[in-house]
Design an enzyme around this catalytic site. Structure first.
Site, mmCIF file in Angstrom:
data_model
loop_
_atom_site.group_PDB
_atom_site.id
_atom_site.type_symbol
_atom_site.label_atom_id
_atom_site.label_comp_id
_atom_site.label_asym_id
_atom_site.label_seq_id
_atom_site.Cartn_x
_atom_site.Cartn_y
_atom_site.Cartn_z
ATOM 1 N N ASN A 223 0.849 -1.198 0.000
ATOM 2 C CA ASN A 223 0.000 0.000 0.000
ATOM 3 C C ASN A 223 0.882 1.245 0.000
ATOM 4 O OD1 ASN A 223 0.447 0.925 2.858
ATOM 5 N ND2 ASN A 223 -0.345 -1.144 3.251
ATOM 6 N N ASP A 319 -5.117 -9.694 12.637
ATOM 7 C CA ASP A 319 -5.385 -8.299 13.015
ATOM 8 C C ASP A 319 -4.578 -8.008 14.285
ATOM 9 O OD1 ASP A 319 -6.386 -5.891 14.030
ATOM 10 O OD2 ASP A 319 -8.275 -6.177 12.941
ATOM 11 N N PHE A 340 -5.499 3.563 14.705
ATOM 12 C CA PHE A 340 -5.736 4.528 13.635
ATOM 13 C C PHE A 340 -6.899 4.011 12.794
ATOM 14 C CE2 PHE A 340 -2.625 7.996 12.870
ATOM 15 C CZ PHE A 340 -1.909 7.855 14.049
HETATM 16 O O1 PMT Z 1 2.629 6.166 6.509
HETATM 17 P P1 PMT Z 1 2.105 7.495 6.029
HETATM 18 O O2 PMT Z 1 2.344 7.694 4.539
HETATM 19 O O3 PMT Z 1 2.615 8.639 6.857
HETATM 20 O O4 PMT Z 1 0.511 7.461 6.164
HETATM 21 C C1 PMT Z 1 -0.065 7.430 7.430
HETATM 22 C C2 PMT Z 1 -1.289 6.500 7.462
HETATM 23 C C3 PMT Z 1 -2.382 7.072 6.566
HETATM 24 C C4 PMT Z 1 -0.911 5.087 6.990
HETATM 25 C C5 PMT Z 1 -1.729 6.447 8.977
HETATM 26 O O5 PMT Z 1 -2.093 7.737 9.390
HETATM 27 C C6 PMT Z 1 -2.902 5.489 9.171
HETATM 28 O O6 PMT Z 1 -4.049 5.798 8.950
HETATM 29 N N1 PMT Z 1 -2.573 4.236 9.612
HETATM 30 C C7 PMT Z 1 -3.571 3.132 9.750
HETATM 31 C C8 PMT Z 1 -3.884 2.553 8.399
HETATM 32 C C9 PMT Z 1 -4.871 1.402 8.487
HETATM 33 O O7 PMT Z 1 -4.491 0.309 8.232
HETATM 34 O O8 PMT Z 1 -6.074 1.737 8.939
HETATM 35 P P2 PMT Z 1 -7.302 0.671 9.041
HETATM 36 O O9 PMT Z 1 -8.499 1.527 9.256
HETATM 37 O O10 PMT Z 1 -7.319 -0.241 7.861
HETATM 38 O O11 PMT Z 1 -6.946 -0.171 10.328
HETATM 39 C C10 PMT Z 1 -7.447 0.112 11.630
HETATM 40 C C11 PMT Z 1 -6.398 -0.139 12.670
HETATM 41 O O12 PMT Z 1 -6.106 -1.529 12.763
HETATM 42 C C12 PMT Z 1 -5.078 0.556 12.435
HETATM 43 O O13 PMT Z 1 -4.601 1.008 13.686
HETATM 44 C C13 PMT Z 1 -4.172 -0.560 11.892
HETATM 45 O O14 PMT Z 1 -2.791 -0.338 12.230
HETATM 46 C C14 PMT Z 1 -4.728 -1.770 12.618
HETATM 47 N N2 PMT Z 1 -4.601 -3.025 11.881
HETATM 48 C C15 PMT Z 1 -5.225 -3.218 10.684
HETATM 49 C C16 PMT Z 1 -5.150 -4.434 10.042
HETATM 50 C C17 PMT Z 1 -4.376 -5.475 10.627
HETATM 51 N N3 PMT Z 1 -4.241 -6.650 10.018
HETATM 52 N N4 PMT Z 1 -3.742 -5.259 11.795
HETATM 53 C C18 PMT Z 1 -3.832 -4.065 12.437
HETATM 54 O O15 PMT Z 1 -3.243 -3.874 13.503
#
Ligand code: PMT
Length: 427
Positions: A223, A319, A340
């Site tokens: 990504n 996750d 996030f």
């Molecule tokens: O890296 P940059 O270019 O500076 O960009 C920053 C960012 C946009 C990546 C950052 O600000 C951000 O939003 N990070 C989280 C991205 C994400 O995966 O969001 P999500 O809504 O899909 O996931 C929700 C949460 O679960 C996040 O905290 C993620 O880290 C976590 N997650 C998701 C999937 C997974 N398999 N394991 C996780 O821990």
């Protein structure tokens, strides 16, 4: 102002106290100039010696006499003031100040400062001072978002100027958005460094950057995350005194010095590294953009383009955040969980759902459509926690990270935070 009667009865009323922090307050011409009165008062209440410099525009909103009464010092308004000492007032003021704060900082003031103009006393002393400079911007939200102001902001950030705010909300013009001057108490707290050390000796575990899920030995599913947000969080937590462990995917920038790092590539590797480092963690921040799916059976040889189409079967990755949340209840201490949410639509709703479904203490939601969020230099966050929320307006990720770390530190400290879940008021 809360009590007009006691404006002269402040602890710093002795004027030039030798060891008092010396703060030069510059006031430029916006309606928020009236809030600078409260800032001067707040600084004096906290024991600072304060001198005020006003632009011509500022004097259209508040009179110098008001600031004179509040600061206990003559207010300077002109560059070539024959009555002020030797006529070299800008140099004397620049030398006097331990810190300079401009509140409100208008778009015009920011632009003049970014271009190094010196056409009045305030901009001239900004060139002459070697003291740290903090700006508290205040303007209409469209002016704040204008590319010219964005450029001034970026230039000033690069030069080390610190920004407090602006806040979001209803503006004096009746419109909504980012552009309100930060509250005087928040500006005073930032100036007097209430926050460094806010995570002193806390153990903070952060995930950052993208993951890469192999398709074959040369290809992967990935990504657009650059890692900038997560690396900035690691640096900000370190600066706040924390002992930081950073588990990161392949980022565009190197990790900051002074943090323990663990480089990984896939979601499974990140998952394993996080669980290994979890013991003793007091704050877990999941800022990584972890792949939700991976190829179920990555090839061990390079896939040939012999067929017209190719179907990849994908399976879910672990996750990480949900797994940490599940284990958190059994851990002592139970870590504060910060997730996030990267959303292209219905930001508040989706982030609120993730906050609840994953059992988090705070979620930082960002928009990731139209080139925002991923890979961008700036970001903006909507932070939600059970019973509260705060918008952190668009700014460079390094600065934004500092604000988020302060918010996290507040959530950790029930004594100083009346709406903390474990504070006595809510028990
Ligand atoms: O890296 P940059 O270019 O500076 O960009 C920053 C960012 C946009 C990546 C950052 O600000 C951000 O939003 N990070 C989280 C991205 C994400 O995966 O969001 P999500 O809504 O899909 O996931 C929700 C949460 O679960 C996040 O905290 C993620 O880290 C976590 N997650 C998701 C999937 C997974 N398999 N394991 C996780 O821990």
């Amino acid at each position: 102002m809360s009590d007009p009667e006691d404006i002269f009865a402040t602890p710093a009323d002795t004027g030039e106290m030798t060891d008092a922090p010396r703060i030069l307050v510059g006031v430029s011409g916006g309606i928020a100039a009236y809030k600078a009165c409260e800032l001067v008062r707040e600084l004096r209440r906290r024991g600072c010696a304060v001198r005020v410099v006003m632009t011509a525009g500022a004097q259209a909103f508040v009179t110098p006499l008001t600031f004179q009464a509040l600061s206990g010092e003559p207010v300077r308004t002109h560059l070539l003031d024959a009555e002020a000492e030797s006529g070299m007032d800008h140099i004397a003021l620049a030398r006097w100040a331990d810190q300079v704060v401009i509140a409100p900082a208008t778009a015009d003031l920011m632009a003049r400062m970014a271009h190094g103009l010196a056409d009045d006393l305030l901009t001239t002393l900004l060139l002459a001072t070697t003291a740290p400079v903090t700006l508290a911007p205040a303007m209409n939200h469209r002016m704040w978002e204008h590319p010219a102001t964005r450029a001034s902001h970026a230039t000033l950030c690069e030069r080390g100027v610190r920004f407090v705010g602006p806040d979001s909300g209803e503006q004096a013009c009746g419109e909504q958005g980012a552009g309100r001057m930060a509250e005087p108490a928040a500006i005073a707290a930032a100036l007097l460094d209430t926050h460094p050390g806010a995570l002193q000796d806390r153990r903070v575990l952060i995930t950052a950057g993208p993951t890469r899920e192999p398709v074959d030995p040369v290809r992967y599913l990935g990504n657009r995350s650059s890692g900038r947000m997560g690396l900035a969080l690691a640096a900000a937590a370190r600066d706040a005194g924390a002992r930081v462990t950073l588990v990161h995917g392949p980022c565009e920038h190197p990790p900051p010095p002074g943090v323990a790092t663990r480089a990984v590539e896939t979601a499974a590797e990140m998952h394993a590294a996080v669980l290994e480092a979890l013991e003793g963690t007091e704050v877990f921040i999941a800022s990584a953009a972890v792949a939700d799916y991976r190829p179920a059976a990555p090839a061990d040889h390079k896939l040939k383009k012999s067929r017209d189409s190719l179907n990849l079967e994908l399976e879910r990755t672990p996750d990480i955040l949900a797994d940490v949340a599940r284990r958190a209840e059994q851990l002592a201490p139970r870590p504060l969980l910060v997730g996030f949410a990267a959303e292209t639509d219905r930001l508040r709703e989706h982030a609120g759902d993730k906050l609840t479904s994953k059992g988090l203490d705070l979620i930082a939601a960002n928009r990731v459509d139209a080139g925002r969020g991923f890979g961008d230099v700036d970001n903006a966050l909507l932070c939600l926690w059970p019973g509260g929320e705060r918008e952190l307006p668009r700014q460079p990720k390094e600065q934004l990270a500092g604000e988020l770390i302060r918010l996290i530190a507040d959530r950790l400290a029930p004594d100083t935070n009346p709406d903390h879940p474990s504070s006595p008021q809510e028990a």
